[in-house]
Structures are given as C-alpha cells and as structure tokens.
Design a protein around this motif. Structure first.
Motif, short mmCIF file in Angstrom:
data_model
loop_
_atom_site.label_atom_id
_atom_site.label_comp_id
_atom_site.label_asym_id
_atom_site.label_seq_id
_atom_site.Cartn_x
_atom_site.Cartn_y
_atom_site.Cartn_z
N ILE A 326 0.85 -1.21 0.00
CA ILE A 326 0.00 0.00 0.00
C ILE A 326 0.87 1.24 0.00
O ILE A 326 0.60 2.22 -0.73
CB ILE A 326 -0.95 -0.02 1.22
CG1 ILE A 326 -2.00 -1.12 1.05
CG2 ILE A 326 -1.63 1.33 1.40
CD1 ILE A 326 -2.85 -1.34 2.28
N SER A 327 1.93 1.23 0.82
CA SER A 327 2.84 2.38 0.85
C SER A 327 3.49 2.60 -0.52
O SER A 327 3.66 3.75 -0.97
CB SER A 327 3.92 2.16 1.93
OG SER A 327 3.33 2.00 3.20
N LEU A 328 3.86 1.51 -1.21
CA LEU A 328 4.47 1.64 -2.53
C LEU A 328 3.47 2.15 -3.56
O LEU A 328 3.82 2.93 -4.46
CB LEU A 328 5.05 0.29 -2.98
CG LEU A 328 6.25 -0.23 -2.17
CD1 LEU A 328 6.62 -1.64 -2.61
CD2 LEU A 328 7.44 0.71 -2.33
N THR A 332 2.62 5.70 -6.96
CA THR A 332 2.22 5.51 -8.36
C THR A 332 1.07 6.44 -8.70
O THR A 332 0.30 6.84 -7.81
CB THR A 332 1.79 4.05 -8.61
OG1 THR A 332 0.66 3.76 -7.79
CG2 THR A 332 2.92 3.08 -8.28
N PRO A 333 0.94 6.79 -10.02
CA PRO A 333 -0.17 7.67 -10.40
C PRO A 333 -1.52 6.96 -10.19
O PRO A 333 -1.75 5.88 -10.70
CB PRO A 333 0.09 7.94 -11.89
CG PRO A 333 1.50 7.57 -12.12
CD PRO A 333 1.84 6.50 -11.16
N LEU A 334 -2.39 7.58 -9.38
CA LEU A 334 -3.72 7.04 -9.09
C LEU A 334 -4.75 8.16 -9.16
O LEU A 334 -4.46 9.30 -8.79
CB LEU A 334 -3.78 6.40 -7.69
CG LEU A 334 -2.87 5.18 -7.44
CD1 LEU A 334 -2.90 4.82 -5.95
CD2 LEU A 334 -3.32 3.99 -8.28
N ARG A 339 -7.38 6.34 -4.92
CA ARG A 339 -6.76 6.73 -3.65
C ARG A 339 -7.74 6.55 -2.48
O ARG A 339 -7.36 6.21 -1.36
CB ARG A 339 -6.26 8.17 -3.72
CG ARG A 339 -5.04 8.33 -4.61
CD ARG A 339 -4.38 9.68 -4.46
NE ARG A 339 -3.20 9.75 -5.29
CZ ARG A 339 -1.99 9.27 -4.94
NH1 ARG A 339 -1.86 8.69 -3.75
NH2 ARG A 339 -0.96 9.37 -5.75
N GLU A 340 -9.03 6.82 -2.72
CA GLU A 340 -10.04 6.61 -1.67
C GLU A 340 -10.09 5.14 -1.26
O GLU A 340 -10.13 4.80 -0.08
CB GLU A 340 -11.41 7.08 -2.15
CG GLU A 340 -12.50 6.93 -1.11
CD GLU A 340 -13.86 7.35 -1.64
OE1 GLU A 340 -14.87 7.06 -0.96
OE2 GLU A 340 -13.92 7.95 -2.74
N TYR A 341 -10.07 4.26 -2.28
CA TYR A 341 -10.08 2.84 -1.99
C TYR A 341 -8.81 2.43 -1.25
O TYR A 341 -8.84 1.56 -0.35
CB TYR A 341 -10.21 2.03 -3.27
CG TYR A 341 -11.57 2.14 -3.94
CD1 TYR A 341 -12.71 2.46 -3.19
CD2 TYR A 341 -11.71 1.92 -5.32
CE1 TYR A 341 -13.94 2.56 -3.82
CE2 TYR A 341 -12.95 2.02 -5.93
CZ TYR A 341 -14.06 2.35 -5.17
OH TYR A 341 -15.29 2.45 -5.77
N LEU A 342 -7.69 3.05 -1.63
CA LEU A 342 -6.42 2.73 -0.99
C LEU A 342 -6.44 3.13 0.49
O LEU A 342 -5.93 2.40 1.37
CB LEU A 342 -5.27 3.43 -1.73
CG LEU A 342 -3.85 2.91 -1.46
CD1 LEU A 342 -3.74 1.45 -1.87
CD2 LEU A 342 -2.83 3.77 -2.19
N ASP A 343 -7.03 4.30 0.77
CA ASP A 343 -7.16 4.74 2.17
C ASP A 343 -8.02 3.76 2.99
O ASP A 343 -7.68 3.43 4.13
CB ASP A 343 -7.78 6.14 2.23
CG ASP A 343 -6.84 7.21 1.70
OD1 ASP A 343 -5.61 6.94 1.66
OD2 ASP A 343 -7.31 8.30 1.32
#
Length: 528
Positions: A326-328, A332-334, A339-343
């Motif tokens: 997740i940190s990596l 990357t371009p998102l 990004r909301e899903y990543l959070d």
C-alpha cells in the motif's frame, strides 16, 4: 430446629418460675389458713407478728407475678429469694423454740436460685441464709427474743403442723426440678442425635465430592480432609502439609491480603486452590481449602494460547506485506477514486494489524511469556511518548489533548514498554469515544501509590457496560462504534498493570464521560 433448641432453655426457665410462684402462693395461703384454723381464727397478741409475716409471704406473691409477667427474670430472682430468706428468718424467729422445723426451708431459695439465676447465685444466698440463722441462734441464746413453744390447746406444737405445707412445697420443687432435669436430658439427647445425623451427612457429602477439601489448624496441621484431598494433594488428618505443597502455599498463607485463588503445578498436575479464613472462638483463625484438578482445563487453555500465538504470528507477515505494498502504491499515479479505496484498504489493514497484535499479546500474557522486567522508568516520558503518537488522531477530531505530569515522581520502578502500551490504549479509547470536549491526562502520588488518570468528555458508559469492560471480546460503549474495537485492549491493559502490582479503576457517567485511573505501587529507585 436450631431456633427451637436455642429457645428451649429460656422457655424452661419461664415455665419453672411460673410453677415456683404458683406453688409458693398455694403454700403461703395454706399456711395462713392453717394458722387461723389452729387458733380458731383468733389472733392472740403474741401471734400478731407471726400472722403479719405469713400474710406478707402470701401478698408478696403478687409482686413476684408482676415481675414474672414482665419477664424481668434476673431482678425477679434476686428480689424473690432475698425476700424469701428474710421472711423465713422472721418465721423461724416468731415460732420460738420450735422454729428449727423451718430451717430446711432455707434450701428452697438456695436451690431455686441456682436453677433459675445460675450457679453464681448459690454462694451469696447460702451466706445470707447462714448469717440469718446464726443471728437467730445468738438472739435466742442471749434471751433477746421470744423463745417459748407455740402450742395447740391439746399441747401439740403448731410449728410441726404448719411445717406440712412447706414439706409439700419442698416435694413439689424436687419433682419440678427432677422433671426439668429429665426434659433437659431428653433435649440434649435429641440435639446430640441431630448433630450426629448432621455430622454423618456432612461426612457423606465430603467423601462424595470430587474437589479436595481440607481444614488447616492454626499450627499448620491438617485438622480435616476428605478422600479427594488425600488423593490429589497427599494430605492426612493430624499431619502437617507435605513439604512440596507447603512451599507452594506459603506465600499465599503469609500474604497480608490472601488471594482468593492460587494456581500451581503439583506432582505433574495443575491445581486450582481456594483459601478461606474460618474464625475460631478465642483462637487463631483456621483455613479452609478447596482444591480442584484443572490439568485438562490448563491443557486446553495452553492449546488455545498456542494456536492464537501461531495464527497471529502467521497473519502478521502477510499483513506487513500488504501494508508495504500500500505504501508503494501511493507513489504511483492514481485517480481520486483509487486513492479513496487505498485509504480504506490501509485503514482495514491497520485495524487487522492491531487485532493480530492484541491477540498475540493476550496469548503471551496468558501463557506467562510476556516479558515485563522491572526497571527504572520516567513515567512522564512514557506519557509524553504516548501522547505524541496519538496527538494527530486527536487533532483530526478537533480535540485538545492536555497532559500534566508535574506531580509525578521523577523515576519509578516499573516497565516502560508495558506502561506505554497501557496508556496508548487508554488514551486511544478516550479519543475514539469523544466527539466534543477533550481528553486530559494527569498524574499524582501518595504514600503508597503513583496514579495516572485518563479523563474524557465522551459518551460515557452504563453500569452494565462497566461490568463487562474487562471481558474478552466485549465491544465497548455503543452500537454505533461497535466495529472500531477488538474488545481486547482493556483486558490486556489490566493484565499488564496487575503484572506490575497495580490496578485500574473506572468511573463513568453516560453522556458525560469516563475516567480510567491506573494505580501503581510507589516503588522508587534508591537514591544515587
């Protein structure tokens, strides 16, 4: 049955008093009647004192009945038998030379006082009777009082005739006392039979119990034990505790505050032992012990702990890997949605990581493998570190986080990492369950303890919630925040604090907030 036994003696005394007063009333009335009949109901001048004494003996029974009705039995006894001795003395005196036939009447107040008041009353009434009769002898010997016989017209001594009612009364008293002795014997025999039956029942219960029960005398000898205690702990009645068992129990027996339960390993088995003080009349307390073989439960608990430790250890690696990925990905371009899903994913991974960490800590604590070595600790630094790590969370909710450590000692003997985990947990909970107001952390000390209080102005807790606060997997406080906790943090915190010799106190009011206070022993390091 026990209440009836305890009431039997007072009831017997009341009944015996009633029989005594009724019998005395009949006898004194009969004496007065015979005295008048023998003298053809004419009172010679020299008989006036005798008639007066006899009339007083009869009338005074009313006073005895009054005191008996009031159940003032000790006062009744001393008034009655003192008056009885005085009146018998006056009667003997007024019968002149034949007064000696009434001497045995002195036995009535002495015997009845011993029966109805107690053995302590026998000596004073015996001395009073002896003094009274000795006084009569001296008065007659010196010719101070009347010393002639009182005769009937045919020459028969009136004293002999008038002594018959007293003889009947004496026989009545002997019969009453014999009957009371018989009743007392029967009650004691019945009581002994009941005790014997109860003793057999208790012995049967003790023998059939799977738990080992034993009673330690104040000198450390085994006063009583059942078969299970003998098989489980090797105890024998009348002998001391086995040395190996005494070594396990000595700390608990000598502790100022004896623990309710002691668990130890003995001869390859896990033993759970409860100890209770049994008060003894006028002697040191005895100790009742109840022992259970919990080997199977301990094995299952160990298996559970081992499984949790293994499972959580295996889960930590993939969770750490996911967190790294997740940190990596953040580099990357998102787009915004990604990004909301990543959070969201990072939040869930962090939650799972905390749960795994808590499970691992719990398993280590329960297995006794959680290292908490005592060391010199700066409690202020521990609190500052905990607050520093949680301040961003408080600022994100717009909550002030106040810390006051001025009243804390500079150094304390405890464990820094364990205490930091406790305070991080408490402060995190305070922030999590507070939407308005703020969180305050302050510390202090007294002669025996050092304390730190974490206080919030959050949603608070009900008494029912407080009762389950330190129960494993019990979600805290509200349904709205049910998914935000594992139900293990406070359990772990309390176990750590108790391992350090302290305790956690909780105060809370629904809608107003909560205060968690950690009390630690005031172990200060020696001065440098």
């Amino acid at each position: 049955m026990w209440l009836a036994e305890s009431d039997a003696l007072p009831n017997a005394h009341i009944r015996l008093w009633r029989l005594f007063i009724v019998g005395r009333t009949i006898v004194t009335g009969l004496l007065l009647f015979l005295l008048g009949l023998l003298n053809v109901f004419y009172i010679p001048k020299n008989f006036v004192p005798l008639f007066i004494v006899s009339a007083v003996q009869f009338v005074i029974n009313a006073a005895y009945f009054y005191l008996w009705k009031r159940r003032d039995l000790p006062l009744l006894g001393y008034v009655c038998f003192t008056a009885e001795i005085v009146l018998i003395t006056l009667q003997v005196l007024n019968f002149g030379a034949d007064g000696y036939v009434f001497v045995l009447a002195y036995l009535w107040p002495i015997v009845m006082a011993g029966q109805l008041i107690g053995s302590a009353a026998i000596l004073p009434f015996t001395l009073l009777s002896t003094l009274s009769f000795t006084t009569i002898i001296l008065l007659q010997y010196n010719g101070i009082v009347y010393n002639e016989k009182i005769l009937m017209p045919n020459g028969t001594s009136q004293a002999l005739v008038l002594s018959l009612p007293y003889l009947v009364f004496a026989a009545l008293l002997v019969w009453v006392l014999a009957r009371e002795v018989q009743r007392t014997y029967e009650r004691l025999a019945e009581h002994n039979r009941a005790l014997l039956g109860m003793n057999r029942l208790l012995s049967s219960i003790l023998k059939s119990m799977s738990e080992g029960m034993f009673l330690l005398d104040f000198d450390g000898q085994v006063a009583l034990c059942n078969r299970a205690a003998g098989e489980l702990l090797g105890l024998q009645e009348g002998k001391a505790l086995p040395p190996a068992l005494a070594e396990h129990l000595q700390p608990a027996l000598e502790a100022p505050q004896r623990p309710e339960r002691v668990q130890f390993s003995y001869e390859g088995r896990a033993i759970s032992l409860s100890l209770v003080n049994i008060p003894a009349n006028g002697a040191k307390e005895r100790i009742l012990g109840v022992a259970r073989d919990v080997t199977r439960e301990a094995e299952l608990e160990q298996m559970k702990s081992d499984f949790l430790a293994y499972a959580t250890h295996e889960l930590r690696t993939p969770l750490s890997t996911i967190k790294t990925l997740i940190s990596l990905l953040r580099y990357t371009p998102l787009d915004a949605k990604a990004r909301e899903y990543l959070d969201l994913l990072e939040g869930q991974v962090e939650r799972q990581r905390r749960m795994v960490t808590n499970l691992l800590d719990l398993a280590r604590l329960e297995a006794g493998r959680y290292e908490l070595p005592f060391e010199e600790v700066s409690l202020a630094q521990v609190l500052h570190s905990a607050v520093r790590g949680l301040r961003p969370l408080a600022e994100a909710k717009g909550l002030p986080l106040a810390l006051n450590t001025e009243a804390l000692p500079e150094r304390l003997v405890a464990n820094a990492s364990g205490l930091e985990q406790v305070f991080v947990n408490l402060i995190h909970n305070a922030i999590q369950f507070t939407d308005q107001g703020g969180v305050t952390i302050r510390g202090g000390q007294d002669a025996e303890t050092v304390w730190v209080a974490v206080e919030d102005t959050g949603i608070g807790m009900t008494p029912e919630q407080r009762a389950h606060l330190f129960t494993k997997f019990y979600p805290m406080r509200t349904q709205a925040k049910r998914g935000e906790g594992t139900g293990l943090g406070l359990v772990i915190s309390r176990m750590i604090v108790e391992a350090l010799g302290g305790r956690i106190e909780v105060e809370s009011t629904p809608g107003k907030g909560s205060r968690f206070t950690v009390h630690l022993p005031r172990r200060l390091p020696p001065p440098a």
